[in-house]
Scaffold this active site. Structure first.
Site, short mmCIF file in Angstrom:
data_model
loop_
_atom_site.label_atom_id
_atom_site.label_comp_id
_atom_site.label_asym_id
_atom_site.label_seq_id
_atom_site.Cartn_x
_atom_site.Cartn_y
_atom_site.Cartn_z
N ASP A 249 0.83 -1.19 0.00
CA ASP A 249 0.00 0.00 0.00
C ASP A 249 0.87 1.25 0.00
OD1 ASP A 249 -2.22 -1.58 0.10
OD2 ASP A 249 -2.56 -1.35 2.25
N LYS A 271 -4.17 2.54 -2.91
CA LYS A 271 -5.51 2.91 -3.39
C LYS A 271 -5.70 4.41 -3.28
CE LYS A 271 -7.55 -1.50 -2.21
NZ LYS A 271 -8.58 -2.19 -1.44
N MET A 384 -9.19 7.04 8.59
CA MET A 384 -9.56 7.63 7.29
C MET A 384 -10.72 8.61 7.42
SD MET A 384 -9.19 4.16 4.97
CE MET A 384 -10.04 3.11 6.16
#
Length: 462
Positions: A249, A271, A384
């Site tokens: 990631d 992502k 997040m």
């Protein structure tokens, strides 16, 4: 080379330890583990040695050293705090051609006791010839992290079937290839998973098969932690050293990636742009293609694979396609970042429960039990959530959370650039905007967040 390296089989043989203190106690324990018949000569013994003597595990020679103590022994260790006595023991051993070790006196010793990495029956010994035992200890600590604990049962299994392996593959090159498969393939993986019976069955299938076993790839879903490489687990570090290819990631720090095998291929599968489902499908295909090509694939995720990391989806995909996999948990951001900010997620006086939440996406926000989250004396750790701080604050206040509830935003948690912004819930959006908070950042809401003022120990407070 200096010293001649030697592994001695002392099973059932008499050996002598002179001294009854704590050093002698440690040396005796090591000799007993090697199967030796230990005699300990000293006027008095430590409680542990005395108990061993009473249980018949060692023989106690009471009193001062006598040369007759050396009769029929194979080696001797002098472990007293009397230098002259130790020298006398060594001199008498020399006359009888008995190998002697004098603790902390290499000039008087005929052998040195090395630092050990024990993966029985595999043993690694490290010695500096008595020059610098502390350096030997540091090397041992490094090897302890590098050498998988499953190497012990793997070596025992190879020992059990050594004759059959030699008969099955008389050609040395083919036999070497088989041992490589044994170490890198499903047998080692099963032993690592504490499944020795299944591992043995796989080995027997390979021995009985008409052709050499084929190399099959596998995937390790590995948690990289929140960024500080010191928070990697030993299993994660070993996985990085096994990897042929690493799918990582964007949140995995460069400091963590540098710990991987130098020749491992790195593929950034971070992502961005909202983490669309098509991107996850691309990751699935990469995992499948690389594993089917016979490679060891590490899917490296920030934090923990099973905490908002979609590790469960990837695990299900791998199982559906028959790809062997392992799970290596990581230290999740809520635990690590809060700790680095001096915030305990639970506290007897302030927080009875913890909620791990994600502010990523409207669906996540709509699915939350806001009335329950608005209760006092609980901690919320929000992953997040930077883009939705205003909405998050508004919903909590609307459902009755106290406006003066403390919060803390931990930006770049555990990294050198970590900073913590704190305040009260009603001012959360404004404070975040004032300090230009950017991801990655963890939001902590609850009474415990106030503790960062007094207990922050890492990074800086905003």
């Amino acid at each position: 080379m200096g010293l001649y390296p030697l592994f001695a089989d002392l099973t059932g043989l008499p050996v002598l330890v002179v001294g009854g203190g704590h050093v002698a106690e440690r040396k005796t324990a090591m000799l007993l583990s090697a199967g030796a018949r230990v005699r300990v000569g000293a006027p008095a013994l430590t409680p542990a040695l005395l108990q061993q003597a009473e249980e018949g595990r060692i023989d106690h020679l009471a009193g001062s050293f006598q040369p007759a103590w050396l009769d029929d022994v194979w080696l001797v260790i002098a472990a007293t705090d009397d230098h002259e006595l130790n020298a006398e023991v060594a001199a008498n051993a020399e006359q009888r051609r008995i190998l002697a070790n004098v603790v902390d006196a290499p000039a008087l010793s005929r052998f040195q006791v090395p630092a050990l990495v024990d993966r029985t029956p595999l043993t690694v010994a490290i010695s500096t010839g008595g020059a610098a035992p502390v350096i030997a200890r540091r090397v041992r600590e490094t090897l302890e992290t590098d050498l998988d604990h499953a190497l012990g049962p793997l070596t025992a299994l190879a020992q059990k079937y050594r004759t059959r392996i030699t008969q099955r593959w008389p050609d040395m090159a083919e036999r070497r290839a088989f041992y490589d498969w044994l170490h890198d393939g499903p047998v080692m993986a099963l032993l690592r998973h504490a499944k020795p019976d299944e591992a043995e069955h796989v080995l027997l299938d390979a021995l009985n098969a008409p052709a050499s076993p084929s190399t099959k790839g596998s995937v390790l879903l590995v948690g990289a932690g929140p960024g500080d490489p010191g928070l990697l687990t030993l299993h994660a570090l070993r996985a990085l050293n096994r990897a042929d290819v690493i799918l990582h990631d964007s949140l995995v720090s460069e400091a963590v990636l540098t710990l991987a095998r130098r020749d491992a291929e790195r593929i950034d599968v971070g992502k961005r742009c909202g983490g669309r489902h098509t991107q996850q499908e691309q990751i699935h295909q990469l995992l499948l293609e690389q594993a089917q090509a016979g490679r060891v694939v590490v899917r490296l995720k920030g934090g923990d694979p099973f905490v908002f990391g979609r590790g469960g989806e990837e695990m299900a995909f791998l199982r559906q396609h028959g790809i062997p996999y392992e799970i290596v948990p990581g230290v999740t951001a809520a635990v690590a970042c809060a700790a680095y900010a001096g915030i305990p997620l639970t506290h007897r006086d302030h927080a009875r429960t913890v909620h791990l939440l994600t502010g990523h996406g409207k669906e996540s926000m709509d699915a939350m039990d806001w009335p329950a989250l608005a209760q006092d004396h609980q901690t919320m750790a929000v992953y997040m959530g930077v883009a939705r701080l205003e909405e998050f604050t508004q919903r909590l206040l609307e459902h009755g959370r106290r406006p003066d509830t403390p919060f803390a935003i931990i930006e770049n948690g555990t990294l050198p650039q970590q900073r913590v912004i704190s305040g009260l819930l009603h001012e959360l959006p404004a404070r975040a905007k004032e300090h230009a908070i950017h991801p990655p950042a963890l939001l902590v809401i609850g009474e415990v967040a106030a503790l960062t003022h007094d207990h922050a120990w890492f990074g800086r407070l905003g």
